[in-house]
Design a protein around this motif. Structure first.
Motif, PDB file in Angstrom:
ATOM      1  N   TYR A 146      36.835  45.415  40.312  1.00 58.23           N
ATOM      2  CA  TYR A 146      37.356  47.239  41.050  1.00 58.23           C
ATOM      3  C   TYR A 146      36.096  47.958  40.793  1.00 58.23           C
ATOM      4  N   ASP A 147      35.335  47.976  39.524  1.00 63.38           N
ATOM      5  CA  ASP A 147      33.975  48.947  39.363  1.00 63.38           C
ATOM      6  C   ASP A 147      33.125  48.177  40.339  1.00 63.38           C
ATOM      7  N   ALA A 148      33.124  46.812  40.743  1.00 64.37           N
ATOM      8  CA  ALA A 148      32.432  46.468  42.417  1.00 64.37           C
ATOM      9  C   ALA A 148      32.332  47.482  42.969  1.00 64.37           C
ATOM     10  N   MET A 149      33.751  47.670  43.897  1.00 59.03           N
ATOM     11  CA  MET A 149      33.683  48.145  44.712  1.00 59.03           C
ATOM     12  C   MET A 149      33.426  49.311  45.121  1.00 59.03           C
ATOM     13  N   ASN A 150      33.688  49.515  43.002  1.00 56.50           N
ATOM     14  CA  ASN A 150      34.138  51.277  43.055  1.00 56.50           C
ATOM     15  C   ASN A 150      32.460  52.016  43.169  1.00 56.50           C
ATOM     16  N   ASP A 204      42.052  31.293  39.663  1.00 60.48           N
ATOM     17  CA  ASP A 204      42.453  32.256  38.977  1.00 60.48           C
ATOM     18  C   ASP A 204      41.590  33.443  38.668  1.00 60.48           C
ATOM     19  N   PHE A 205      39.860  32.751  39.205  1.00 60.89           N
ATOM     20  CA  PHE A 205      38.745  33.903  38.520  1.00 60.89           C
ATOM     21  C   PHE A 205      39.117  34.624  39.983  1.00 60.89           C
ATOM     22  N   GLY A 206      39.031  33.997  41.753  1.00 56.86           N
ATOM     23  CA  GLY A 206      38.964  34.241  42.521  1.00 56.86           C
ATOM     24  C   GLY A 206      39.787  35.263  43.644  1.00 56.86           C
ATOM     25  N   ILE A 207      41.569  35.160  42.811  1.00 60.62           N
ATOM     26  CA  ILE A 207      42.244  35.386  43.357  1.00 60.62           C
ATOM     27  C   ILE A 207      42.053  37.109  42.316  1.00 60.62           C
ATOM     28  N   THR A 208      42.254  36.663  41.298  1.00 64.64           N
ATOM     29  CA  THR A 208      41.994  38.475  40.006  1.00 64.64           C
ATOM     30  C   THR A 208      41.363  39.202  40.297  1.00 64.64           C
ATOM     31  N   THR A 209      39.902  38.361  40.978  1.00 62.49           N
ATOM     32  CA  THR A 209      38.884  39.710  41.613  1.00 62.49           C
ATOM     33  C   THR A 209      39.608  39.983  41.947  1.00 62.49           C
ATOM     34  N   ASP A 210      39.532  39.229  43.077  1.00 53.91           N
ATOM     35  CA  ASP A 210      39.750  39.814  45.101  1.00 53.91           C
ATOM     36  C   ASP A 210      41.054  41.023  45.076  1.00 53.91           C
ATOM     37  N   ARG A 211      41.775  41.077  44.045  1.00 56.01           N
ATOM     38  CA  ARG A 211      42.858  41.613  43.735  1.00 56.01           C
ATOM     39  C   ARG A 211      42.253  42.718  43.616  1.00 56.01           C
ATOM     40  N   GLY A 212      41.746  42.994  42.460  1.00 57.14           N
ATOM     41  CA  GLY A 212      40.587  44.053  42.198  1.00 57.14           C
ATOM     42  C   GLY A 212      39.870  44.913  43.442  1.00 57.14           C
ATOM     43  N   VAL A 213      39.568  44.003  43.669  1.00 59.37           N
ATOM     44  CA  VAL A 213      38.663  44.160  44.807  1.00 59.37           C
ATOM     45  C   VAL A 213      39.303  45.291  46.632  1.00 59.37           C
ATOM     46  N   GLN A 214      40.892  44.182  46.726  1.00 58.09           N
ATOM     47  CA  GLN A 214      41.505  45.128  47.381  1.00 58.09           C
ATOM     48  C   GLN A 214      42.451  46.352  46.594  1.00 58.09           C
ATOM     49  N   LEU A 215      42.647  46.148  45.383  1.00 52.62           N
ATOM     50  CA  LEU A 215      42.833  47.496  44.946  1.00 52.62           C
ATOM     51  C   LEU A 215      42.302  48.910  45.285  1.00 52.62           C
TER      52      LEU A 215
END
Length: 392
Positions: free
Chosen positions: A324-328, A54-65
């Motif tokens: 999301y914040d990390a990517m941005n 659950d941690f990895g999937i939700t983080t990945d979704r934020g990164v991809q967005l």
């Protein structure tokens, strides 16, 4: 696309990228290879399967967005962002293999991960030695960004650290819940859990509280009855359990079965919808510290939540917001530097001040830790309800 299908895509994409890069860029460094490719390549590692998926999937979704939105607005310095997401299965050896491949073969511009501090601690020296920037979205152990006691040049995080998070909950337990006695139940196999427990104990005692007992378990355990029996005998006002959602939900159910009625409290490792699904009503009224809440409002949070729900049909948790914040924040640093050259990007990252993230205004301290407030949430029904904000 289902997760499994997506993983297959990533593995296939990664293999293709390896083959192409091996043929075209054998001698190119990280920044040189990016220039030749004409894109910005991000290697993301996380637990996309396993007990912490659950941690990895939700983080990945934020990164991809974030990556999708950057590309829709023209990319970074006109270059498209490509994310290679790899499943480390929560295994430290897998982390070492994946991250080594990222920095030596894929020649990524940025390594992004992990959620678990223990796994980021495994990856950070690899990135530092190869002079490739790494940003962890949500690893809170202080040691992650350090090397020999000083800030590692290439390692950053966009979350707060354990001393702050443990301290926040000790103050909340004392000031808001009026707790005088606390019991501790920590995951001794996890640097994150040990860190939070240590800092909670330190601050709780400083505020005049008493720690009645300090018990331990290990990740993967499913029977906590012996520890809970000892805890019940000390009659605490609160039990601090800074573990991950998979074990915490079991601990809560067994605590209630043992007749323990006092609140449990924890950290951001509780932030999963599976926590309530697995615990049922056992955690009703309990508290944990976290990085943000939708209830805080404001244009940045409101837009992120709306965009996330539009893309994934579910609401984002804090780990998605941190991804999301990390990517941005990386994109902002590259724009400031005017290049993806790693030595100039890390200088821009180290100088970040008041970056408007979903999880708060982010400024980097001298050890490359994000300095920003924490929130305390309470579990009510199937919701995480905002209680208060605690500033550094």
């Amino acid at each position: 696309m289902t997760l499994n299908a997506r993983n297959i895509f990533y593995v296939g994409f990664g293999a293709l990228a390896l083959a192409l890069l091996a043929g075209c860029n054998k001698n190119a460094g990280p920044s040189g290879s990016a220039s030749q490719r004409g894109d910005v390549l991000v290697g993301e590692y996380g637990s996309l399967t396993g007990s912490k998926a659950d941690f990895g999937i939700t983080t990945d979704r934020g990164v991809q967005l974030a990556a999708d939105q950057l590309n829709e607005s023209g990319g970074i310095l006109g270059k498209k962002v490509r994310v290679i997401a790899q499943d480390d299965q929560g295994n430290a050896d897998q982390v070492a293999t994946i991250v080594t491949r990222f920095v030596t073969s894929d020649k990524v511009d940025l390594v992004l991960g992990e959620v678990a501090s223990s796994l980021s601690l495994r990856a950070a020296p690899i990135c530092e030695d190869n002079k490739v920037p790494m940003i962890t979205p949500s690893s809170t152990n202080p040691e992650v960004t350090l090397r020999n006691g000083k800030a590692a040049d290439y390692i950053f995080r966009v979350c707060f650290i354990d001393p702050f998070q443990g301290t926040v909950m000790a103050r909340f337990a004392t000031n808001n819940l009026k707790a005088k006695k606390a019991a501790i139940l920590r995951d001794k196999s996890n640097a994150y859990s040990v860190g939070l427990a240590d800092y909670f104990v330190q601050e709780f005692k400083r505020l005049g509280g008493t720690v009645t007992v300090d018990q331990a378990y290990s990740e993967g355990d499913d029977n906590f009855r012996a520890q809970l029996t000892d805890i019940a005998g000390t009659k605490p006002d609160i039990i601090y359990v800074p573990g991950y959602y998979s074990e915490v939900s079991l601990i809560a159910k067994q605590a209630r079965e043992a007749g323990i009625t006092v609140p449990l409290a924890g950290g951001d490792g509780w932030d999963s919808s599976n926590l309530i699904t697995n615990a049922g009503t056992a955690l009703e009224g309990c508290y944990f510290s976290n990085h943000y809440s939708e209830a805080q409002g404001g244009p940045v949070i409101t837009k992120f939540v709306s965009d996330f729900k539009a893309k994934y049909k579910v609401g984002p948790n804090a780990l998605a917001a941190l991804g999301y914040d990390a990517m941005n924040i990386y994109a902002a640093a590259v724009k400031t530097a005017g290049t993806t050259e790693s030595s100039k990007v890390i200088a821009a990252l180290a100088a970040v001040k008041d970056f408007p993230g979903v999880t708060g205004k982010i400024s980097m301290d001298g050890n490359h830790n994000a300095v920003k407030p924490a929130v305390v949430l309470q579990i009510k029904g199937d919701k995480f309800v905002y209680v208060t904000t605690v500033k550094p």
